[in-house]
Scaffold this motif. Sequence first.
Motif, PDB file in Angstrom:
ATOM      1  N   GLY A  67     -24.435  10.350 -61.964  1.00 20.11           N
ATOM      2  CA  GLY A  67     -24.824  11.372 -62.926  1.00 20.11           C
ATOM      3  C   GLY A  67     -25.094  12.691 -62.252  1.00 20.11           C
ATOM      4  O   GLY A  67     -24.732  12.904 -61.092  1.00 20.11           O
ATOM      5  N   LEU A  68     -25.736  13.564 -62.994  1.00 18.57           N
ATOM      6  CA  LEU A  68     -26.079  14.901 -62.518  1.00 18.57           C
ATOM      7  C   LEU A  68     -27.568  14.944 -62.195  1.00 18.57           C
ATOM      8  O   LEU A  68     -28.404  14.523 -63.002  1.00 18.57           O
ATOM      9  N   VAL A  69     -27.882  15.450 -61.020  1.00 21.12           N
ATOM     10  CA  VAL A  69     -29.279  15.523 -60.596  1.00 21.12           C
ATOM     11  C   VAL A  69     -29.483  16.804 -59.800  1.00 21.12           C
ATOM     12  O   VAL A  69     -28.549  17.305 -59.158  1.00 21.12           O
ATOM     13  N   GLN A  70     -30.676  17.337 -59.842  1.00 24.85           N
ATOM     14  CA  GLN A  70     -30.989  18.526 -59.059  1.00 24.85           C
ATOM     15  C   GLN A  70     -31.216  18.150 -57.596  1.00 24.85           C
ATOM     16  O   GLN A  70     -31.629  17.023 -57.283  1.00 24.85           O
ATOM     17  N   ALA A  71     -30.983  19.091 -56.730  1.00 24.87           N
ATOM     18  CA  ALA A  71     -31.255  18.877 -55.309  1.00 24.87           C
ATOM     19  C   ALA A  71     -32.714  18.453 -55.123  1.00 24.87           C
ATOM     20  O   ALA A  71     -33.613  19.006 -55.770  1.00 24.87           O
ATOM     21  N   GLY A  72     -32.907  17.474 -54.258  1.00 19.74           N
ATOM     22  CA  GLY A  72     -34.239  16.929 -54.047  1.00 19.74           C
ATOM     23  C   GLY A  72     -34.553  15.733 -54.917  1.00 19.74           C
ATOM     24  O   GLY A  72     -35.550  15.040 -54.696  1.00 19.74           O
ATOM     25  N   GLY A  73     -33.710  15.483 -55.905  1.00 19.69           N
ATOM     26  CA  GLY A  73     -33.924  14.378 -56.827  1.00 19.69           C
ATOM     27  C   GLY A  73     -33.398  13.063 -56.293  1.00 19.69           C
ATOM     28  O   GLY A  73     -32.940  12.966 -55.149  1.00 19.69           O
ATOM     29  N   SER A  74     -33.458  12.042 -57.160  1.00 17.26           N
ATOM     30  CA  SER A  74     -33.061  10.689 -56.772  1.00 17.26           C
ATOM     31  C   SER A  74     -32.145  10.071 -57.818  1.00 17.26           C
ATOM     32  O   SER A  74     -32.209  10.425 -59.004  1.00 17.26           O
ATOM     33  N   LEU A  75     -31.312   9.161 -57.350  1.00 20.76           N
ATOM     34  CA  LEU A  75     -30.477   8.345 -58.223  1.00 20.76           C
ATOM     35  C   LEU A  75     -30.355   6.969 -57.593  1.00 20.76           C
ATOM     36  O   LEU A  75     -30.449   6.836 -56.365  1.00 20.76           O
ATOM     37  N   ARG A  76     -30.118   5.964 -58.438  1.00 19.52           N
ATOM     38  CA  ARG A  76     -29.830   4.635 -57.931  1.00 19.52           C
ATOM     39  C   ARG A  76     -28.495   4.162 -58.486  1.00 19.52           C
ATOM     40  O   ARG A  76     -28.316   4.094 -59.702  1.00 19.52           O
ATOM     41  N   LEU A  77     -27.594   3.855 -57.585  1.00 20.21           N
ATOM     42  CA  LEU A  77     -26.301   3.306 -57.970  1.00 20.21           C
ATOM     43  C   LEU A  77     -26.359   1.781 -57.923  1.00 20.21           C
ATOM     44  O   LEU A  77     -27.025   1.208 -57.042  1.00 20.21           O
ATOM     45  N   SER A  78     -25.657   1.161 -58.856  1.00 23.97           N
ATOM     46  CA  SER A  78     -25.568  -0.289 -58.894  1.00 23.97           C
ATOM     47  C   SER A  78     -24.109  -0.707 -58.845  1.00 23.97           C
ATOM     48  O   SER A  78     -23.238  -0.012 -59.376  1.00 23.97           O
ATOM     49  N   CYS A  79     -23.859  -1.838 -58.240  1.00 24.23           N
ATOM     50  CA  CYS A  79     -22.509  -2.388 -58.170  1.00 24.23           C
ATOM     51  C   CYS A  79     -22.612  -3.880 -58.441  1.00 24.23           C
ATOM     52  O   CYS A  79     -23.242  -4.602 -57.658  1.00 24.23           O
ATOM     53  N   VAL A  80     -22.014  -4.305 -59.530  1.00 26.23           N
ATOM     54  CA  VAL A  80     -22.046  -5.711 -59.911  1.00 26.23           C
ATOM     55  C   VAL A  80     -20.699  -6.337 -59.595  1.00 26.23           C
ATOM     56  O   VAL A  80     -19.652  -5.817 -60.004  1.00 26.23           O
ATOM     57  N   ALA A  81     -20.742  -7.451 -58.882  1.00 31.23           N
ATOM     58  CA  ALA A  81     -19.515  -8.153 -58.497  1.00 31.23           C
ATOM     59  C   ALA A  81     -19.258  -9.319 -59.444  1.00 31.23           C
ATOM     60  O   ALA A  81     -20.187  -9.964 -59.927  1.00 31.23           O
ATOM     61  N   SER A  82     -17.966  -9.579 -59.676  1.00 31.07           N
ATOM     62  CA  SER A  82     -17.602 -10.676 -60.580  1.00 31.07           C
ATOM     63  C   SER A  82     -17.681 -12.022 -59.888  1.00 31.07           C
ATOM     64  O   SER A  82     -17.614 -13.064 -60.527  1.00 31.07           O
ATOM     65  N   ALA A  83     -17.796 -12.001 -58.565  1.00 32.05           N
ATOM     66  CA  ALA A  83     -17.888 -13.244 -57.808  1.00 32.05           C
ATOM     67  C   ALA A  83     -19.248 -13.311 -57.133  1.00 32.05           C
ATOM     68  O   ALA A  83     -19.933 -12.295 -57.002  1.00 32.05           O
ATOM     69  N   ARG A  84     -19.598 -14.493 -56.718  1.00 34.08           N
ATOM     70  CA  ARG A  84     -20.853 -14.645 -55.993  1.00 34.08           C
ATOM     71  C   ARG A  84     -20.793 -13.824 -54.704  1.00 34.08           C
ATOM     72  O   ARG A  84     -19.899 -13.993 -53.896  1.00 34.08           O
ATOM     73  N   ILE A  85     -21.745 -12.936 -54.539  1.00 37.71           N
ATOM     74  CA  ILE A  85     -21.659 -12.030 -53.393  1.00 37.71           C
ATOM     75  C   ILE A  85     -21.978 -12.723 -52.091  1.00 37.71           C
ATOM     76  O   ILE A  85     -21.799 -12.156 -51.020  1.00 37.71           O
ATOM     77  N   LEU A  86     -22.440 -13.957 -52.172  1.00 37.02           N
ATOM     78  CA  LEU A  86     -22.612 -14.719 -50.936  1.00 37.02           C
ATOM     79  C   LEU A  86     -21.276 -14.943 -50.241  1.00 37.02           C
ATOM     80  O   LEU A  86     -21.233 -15.143 -49.040  1.00 37.02           O
ATOM     81  N   THR A  87     -20.189 -14.904 -51.019  1.00 41.22           N
ATOM     82  CA  THR A  87     -18.870 -15.118 -50.432  1.00 41.22           C
ATOM     83  C   THR A  87     -18.301 -13.826 -49.848  1.00 41.22           C
ATOM     84  O   THR A  87     -17.253 -13.846 -49.219  1.00 41.22           O
ATOM     85  N   LEU A  88     -18.990 -12.737 -50.069  1.00 38.07           N
ATOM     86  CA  LEU A  88     -18.543 -11.435 -49.567  1.00 38.07           C
ATOM     87  C   LEU A  88     -19.454 -11.044 -48.417  1.00 38.07           C
ATOM     88  O   LEU A  88     -20.621 -10.742 -48.608  1.00 38.07           O
ATOM     89  N   ASN A  89     -18.915 -11.083 -47.216  1.00 35.91           N
ATOM     90  CA  ASN A  89     -19.764 -10.907 -46.046  1.00 35.91           C
ATOM     91  C   ASN A  89     -20.275  -9.494 -45.855  1.00 35.91           C
ATOM     92  O   ASN A  89     -21.231  -9.277 -45.114  1.00 35.91           O
ATOM     93  N   ALA A  90     -19.638  -8.543 -46.486  1.00 33.62           N
ATOM     94  CA  ALA A  90     -20.126  -7.172 -46.416  1.00 33.62           C
ATOM     95  C   ALA A  90     -19.845  -6.467 -47.731  1.00 33.62           C
ATOM     96  O   ALA A  90     -18.798  -6.668 -48.353  1.00 33.62           O
ATOM     97  N   MET A  91     -20.776  -5.679 -48.147  1.00 31.41           N
ATOM     98  CA  MET A  91     -20.609  -4.818 -49.311  1.00 31.41           C
ATOM     99  C   MET A  91     -21.230  -3.478 -49.001  1.00 31.41           C
ATOM    100  O   MET A  91     -22.100  -3.369 -48.126  1.00 31.41           O
ATOM    101  N   GLY A  92     -20.777  -2.467 -49.708  1.00 35.57           N
ATOM    102  CA  GLY A  92     -21.357  -1.162 -49.446  1.00 35.57           C
ATOM    103  C   GLY A  92     -20.758  -0.092 -50.317  1.00 35.57           C
ATOM    104  O   GLY A  92     -20.151  -0.375 -51.360  1.00 35.57           O
TER     105      GLY A  92
END
Length: 119
Positions: A10-35
């Motif tokens: 989204g849009l945020v002013q400098a100094g502000g905060s945001l949280r991004l989320s990423c949902v995987a369709s598979a169990r992420i235990l099977t994915l050795n790295a995410m980012g």
Amino acid sequence: QVQLVESGGGLVQAGGSLRLSCVASARILTLNAMGWYRQAPGKQRELVAAISSGGNTNYADSVKGRFTISRIYAKNTVYLQMSSLEFEDTAVYYCYAAVGGLGSGPDYWGQGTQVTVSS
């Protein structure tokens, strides 16, 4: 095939905060790295932060101390908490997943979410 769905940009002013989320369709235990990678207009895509299945993390120097990556296995979700945002953080942020470890290239990509920081 693993699908990754990002949200939280989204849009945020400098100094502000945001949280991004990423949902995987598979169990992420099977994915050795995410980012997260990001790509600003006219620039190459760059790695922002990554986390291994064991909880090890890597951060780009430009975001160290401001961004935090985490993962919740029960929700198949990876988060990127971004604080003290700067104009230079403006970019499309892409979630990725790798079957290999932190040093492996991405095997799967999300569709991207726009982060715009106003100065």
